[in-house]
Design an enzyme around this catalytic site. Structure first.
Site, PDB file in Angstrom:
ATOM      1  N   CYS B   1     -32.102  65.819 -30.571  1.00 25.35           N
ATOM      2  CA  CYS B   1     -31.210  65.922 -31.637  1.00 25.35           C
ATOM      3  C   CYS B   1     -30.478  64.109 -31.183  1.00 25.35           C
ATOM      4  O   CYS B   1     -30.599  63.613 -30.220  1.00 25.35           O
ATOM      5  CB  CYS B   1     -29.958  66.866 -31.031  1.00 25.35           C
ATOM      6  N   THR B   2     -29.643  64.035 -31.999  1.00 21.17           N
ATOM      7  CA  THR B   2     -29.212  63.087 -32.248  1.00 21.17           C
ATOM      8  C   THR B   2     -27.393  62.808 -32.797  1.00 21.17           C
ATOM      9  O   THR B   2     -26.986  63.905 -33.744  1.00 21.17           O
ATOM     10  CB  THR B   2     -29.757  61.525 -33.170  1.00 21.17           C
ATOM     11  N   THR B 162     -28.320  61.264 -27.442  1.00 20.80           N
ATOM     12  CA  THR B 162     -29.632  61.512 -27.851  1.00 20.80           C
ATOM     13  C   THR B 162     -29.803  63.030 -26.546  1.00 20.80           C
ATOM     14  O   THR B 162     -28.656  63.771 -26.987  1.00 20.80           O
ATOM     15  CB  THR B 162     -31.000  60.838 -28.262  1.00 20.80           C
ATOM     16  N   ASN B 163     -30.796  62.584 -25.524  1.00 20.29           N
ATOM     17  CA  ASN B 163     -30.956  63.799 -25.575  1.00 20.29           C
ATOM     18  C   ASN B 163     -30.808  64.059 -23.893  1.00 20.29           C
ATOM     19  O   ASN B 163     -31.736  64.213 -23.521  1.00 20.29           O
ATOM     20  CB  ASN B 163     -32.855  65.027 -25.968  1.00 20.29           C
ATOM     21  N   ARG B 176     -34.873  57.236 -29.251  1.00 21.65           N
ATOM     22  CA  ARG B 176     -33.771  57.626 -30.200  1.00 21.65           C
ATOM     23  C   ARG B 176     -33.024  56.516 -30.632  1.00 21.65           C
ATOM     24  O   ARG B 176     -31.783  56.348 -31.513  1.00 21.65           O
ATOM     25  CB  ARG B 176     -33.871  58.997 -31.004  1.00 21.65           C
TER      26      ARG B 176
END
Lengths: 101, 232
Positions: B1-2, B162-163, B176
């Protein structure tokens, strides 16, 4: 191919079992349910070890004891509306907390 | 995810997020937006999947916006121990929905998301309705490890998560953050808005084969909230 998603109203003044009926009873969603049932099974099989599945029956037998209001009732409502097993609905809702480590 | 929270030059807060997950085709088909109403008024809005009663993305109108990015830390048994031994520990997505329902301001939401015990670690990304209200909460199971806030007065006009913990470099195979920050910096504070935020969330790697949807929100302009299913 980016497409805006459909928007629904969830009426919090109704019983939890009815909260998600406007989504679940949408004919477009109803048309997908046979496919969804298979996809849900595939997803759960890949997320949860087979040996752990009986534990879900214990959890779902007394859902209100384990999950806060209104979540248990909402999951029962979705299970009734879609015909998807309640244990599978519960598992999907626990997926993050089962797999984030 | 972002997830990104940014403040434009006029002080408006914008919040965008991509939700990346496996089982993409399945999830894209069942992505919906829900306005949770009482007495005919929208109390909060979420983007969710049919059957998922918790919230991973949501907005309390004129209050705050929130998104969740996965944080993988520790071992499975640590989640199990937390669930078994701490009856106060919440399921992550239930906490988000309860916060949307009950927290009437950005500050109350931050407090609740930061310090409520959880079963699993997570990143909460929160935007407010007022200037400089934007934060990434890095959560461990018991409490917040870190609350990283935007500081437009000192040039930090956005926060992007992000993660991976923001104080560490992301792994090269899943970076990302760098393309996301490059796109934000190229766009600039003067030009950030709902449309340009969507474009930032559409650059390669930020938008990837796991992206199921993009949501754009602004707590001070609740009518902006929209979600698009992505087919990268």
């Amino acid at each position: 191919r980016d497409a805006p998603v459909k928007r629904y109203v969830v009426d919090l003044d109704t019983a939890p079992e009815e909260h998600f009926l406007p989504i679940c009873q949408d004919p477009d969603i109803q048309a997908m349910i046979p496919m969804l049932k298979k996809d849900v099974k595939d997803m759960i099989t890949s997320l949860v070890p087979e040996e752990a599945l009986p534990l879900l029956d214990v959890l779902t037998s007394d859902l209100d004891q384990y999950l806060p209001h209104p979540f248990a009732g909402e999951m029962r409502g979705i299970a009734n509306c879609t015909g998807i097993n309640l244990g599978e609905i519960v598992t999907l809702n626990l997926a993050y907390d089962l797999t984030a480590f | 995810c972002t997830s990104i929270v940014a403040q434009d030059s006029k002080g408006t807060i914008w919040h965008g997020r991509n939700l990346d997950y496996g089982f993409g085709d399945f999830l894209r088909n069942i992505t919906v937006m829900a306005d949770f109403q009482t007495k005919g008024q929208t109390l909060y809005t979420t983007t969710t999947y049919l059957g998922y009663v918790g919230a991973l993305t949501g907005q309390r109108p004129n209050g705050f916006t929130v998104s969740v990015d996965e944080r993988d830390q520790g071992a499975w048994w640590m989640n199990a121990l937390e669930a078994l031994l701490n009856r106060q520990a919440s399921l992550m997505s239930f906490l988000v929905r309860e916060t949307l329902a009950e927290a009437d301001s950005y500050d109350v939401a931050i407090e609740r998301l930061a310090y409520t015990p959880l079963i699993a670690p997570v990143y909460f990304i929160v935007g407010g309705a007022n200037v400089a209200e934007g934060a990434v909460i890095t959560r461990d199971r018991t409490s917040a490890l870190d609350i990283w806030t935007m500081n437009p007065a000192q040039g930090r006009w956005y926060v992007l998560e992000t993660n991976y913990d923001h104080w560490e470099e992301p792994p090269a195979h899943d970076d990302r953050r760098t393309p996301g920050m490059k796109a934000m910096n190229t766009t600039g504070q003067d030009a950030i808005n709902a449309s340009s935020m969507f474009q930032v969330l559409s650059v390669p790697k930020v938008l990837n084969r796991h992206t199921t949807y993009t949501a754009i929100m602004s707590a001070a302009q609740p009518q902006v909230y929209n979600t698009w299913v992505r087919w990268p």
